[in-house]
Design an enzyme around this catalytic site. Structure first.
Site, short mmCIF file in Angstrom:
data_model
loop_
_atom_site.label_atom_id
_atom_site.label_comp_id
_atom_site.label_asym_id
_atom_site.label_seq_id
_atom_site.Cartn_x
_atom_site.Cartn_y
_atom_site.Cartn_z
N CYS A 331 8.66 54.52 27.52
CA CYS A 331 7.99 53.42 26.82
C CYS A 331 6.48 53.62 26.82
CB CYS A 331 8.40 52.08 27.44
SG CYS A 331 8.12 50.65 26.36
N HIS A 444 14.59 51.99 28.11
CA HIS A 444 14.69 51.59 29.50
C HIS A 444 16.16 51.62 29.91
CE1 HIS A 444 10.53 50.24 29.72
NE2 HIS A 444 10.70 49.62 28.58
#
Length: 505
Positions: A331, A444
């Site tokens: 991310c 994630h």
């Protein structure tokens, strides 16, 4: 018929509220009740994507697992994600409404309370039991006005409260008696009992103190929970402690402890794996030798990128790659590995642009609309790397992977032609360097599934990784917590508070 509501509040942060609510959720479910978790307001940088396309605190996602239901935005209607020491992104019913400083949010609490009560009403109408987690401590005098997280909510919905304290910290009787003393008379009246958490030792030595506590306060002690070692539950926010022992031949993984690190629960599977030595490295610590460096997610990507440079990580990563190490960016960490990060609207701090670390041929522009998706796909590592390249991580390609996206960045560039993941919805995720040493992804939870974890570990250099299924371990931990409730707490009183006598397993 409306649900029975029971709230758990704590004398301090990390007193055990999340764990106790998780335990009670599973225990009540075992008794045949339709149960839902609820946390009116949460402040955390660890969040989960919900079935209705929003985000909530990860603790409530774990509590949903304990209840046997998918996570929903109503379980945590107000989520605060700090992006500075004095400000946070405010998320209501799963979606960001803006950034606010402490004073601005205090004024906004009237609106936030409307969202809290709306979620409460929907959940109470659809369930037998609503188990509610407070935030911090109800005795924070400066936060009492317009409180929506603790007694302000309890008073609004007229629910009983259990007060939990952590004996492992010391001063447990002062915590409980002092907290009661700082409550208003009506708030004290709704505390129906105490739970003491994380006890080690002979309960007979504690009994005189428990007897005194009940005489002094007129409140019952519903039980003393033991210190349970080896639980695999996700931390709500604080970074977990990592072992300082020598790696002893294990795969060495190093993660910079960014000031605004987010979703560090991504690393729970690595911390748990018996062949992996994971270390979070904070300010003032020299990055140690490693096989894999992982740049984690960040709530303030440009600020944390500057922090990396200030603390010598740019040179450390270059040296690590020269010696054949691997680098993974997740991310915000993926964004940092590109050529540039642009925040033209000032979404995460002052508007502007930052030069990236430059290891991937991409650049990212932060956009107001946040991407929130649960996804499945297959690892694409090495798909576009030449088969003759000895660095190509071909053994990992094609392995199923699942995870979730929570990001504001829109990433473009030639590097996207070599994706890290091919998603089932037809999109490509992330980027890989041509030599296979550097990989970025927006996903994630990428280590949680056993097959995906093994594939990532093979890519990083561990070719004989033992299998590890984190979701199964987590569920076993939830069962251990529920077993502790059954064994150590006054279950008759708990069943009465939750209206469970009418429920049948």
């Amino acid at each position: 018929m409306s649900a029975h509501v029971l709230m758990v509040q704590g004398c301090t942060s990390d007193a055990g509220k999340s764990a106790l609510v998780t335990a009670l959720c599973r225990w009540a479910r075992r008794r045949g009740a339709r149960v839902a978790p609820f946390k009116p307001q949460n402040m955390a940088l660890n969040s989960a994507v919900t079935v209705d396309g929003g985000e909530i605190g990860r603790a409530q996602a774990v509590q949903a697992q304990a209840c046997g239901v998918p996570p929903h935005t109503d379980f945590n209607p107000v989520l605060l994600k700090p992006n500075t020491d004095t400000g946070a992104q405010v998320i209501v019913h799963g979606h960001a409404v803006g950034n606010m400083d402490a004073v601005g949010y205090h004024d906004y609490k009237r609106v936030a309370m409307e969202a809290v009560l709306a979620s409460h009403a929907r959940l109470a109408a659809a369930h037998d039991v609503l188990l509610v987690e407070g935030a911090g401590s109800p005795a924070e005098i400066n936060l009492r006005d317009r409180d929506i997280a603790n007694m302000g909510y309890a008073e609004a919905v007229d629910c009983p409260v259990l007060l939990v304290a952590d004996i492992d910290r010391g001063g447990v009787f002062a915590h409980l008696v002092g907290t009661l003393a700082l409550l208003s008379p009506s708030e004290r009246a709704r505390v129906v009992g105490f739970v003491i958490n994380r006890f080690r030792g002979d309960l007979a030595l504690l009994q005189p103190g428990l007897d005194w506590l009940e005489r002094e306060t007129g409140k019952p002690v519903l039980g003393v929970l033991p210190y349970l070692h080896g639980l695999h539950l996700e931390a709500e926010d604080a970074l977990p402690r990592t072992a300082d022992a020598a790696a002893n031949g294990m795969l060495r993984v190093v993660v910079p402890a960014l000031p605004r690190i987010s979703n560090h629960t991504d690393f729970d599977a690595l911390r748990t794996h018996p062949q992996v030595h994971l270390q979070f490295v904070g300010p003032g610590q020299v990055p140690p030798p490693a096989d894999l460096i992982v740049l984690p997610g960040s709530k303030s990507t440009r600020a944390d990128l500057a922090w990396l440079r200030t603390h010598g990580w740019e040179a450390a990563i270059a040296r690590h790659l020269r010696y054949g190490g691997k680098v993974l960016g997740i991310c915000g960490g993926f964004q940092m590995l590109g050529r540039a990060v642009h925040d033209l609207h000032g979404l995460e701090g002052p508007a502007g642009s930052s030069v990236g670390l430059g290891w991937l041929d991409v650049e990212t522009t932060l956009a107001p609309h946040k991407q929130l998706h649960t996804v499945q796909g297959r690892l694409a590592l090495g798909d576009t790397v030449s088969p003759d390249d000895v660095h190509a991580p071909t053994s990992a390609a094609g392995v199923p992977i699942r995870g979730y996206e929570i990001h504001c960045g829109v990433t473009t560039g030639a590097g996207l032609a070599m994706p890290s993941v091919r998603l089932d919805d037809g999109r490509m995720d992330g980027a890989c360097a041509a030599d296979g040493q550097v990989v970025g992804t927006y996903l994630h939870g990428l280590f949680d599934a056993p097959e995906a974890l093994s594939a990532w570990l093979r890519w990083a250099g561990l070719h004989d990784a033992a299998p590890l299924d984190l979701p199964v371990l987590r569920d076993a931990s939830i069962d251990r917590l529920a077993d502790a409730v059954e064994q150590h707490l006054d279950t008759h009183r708990l069943a009465t508070l939750m209206g469970l006598h009418a429920c049948t397993p």
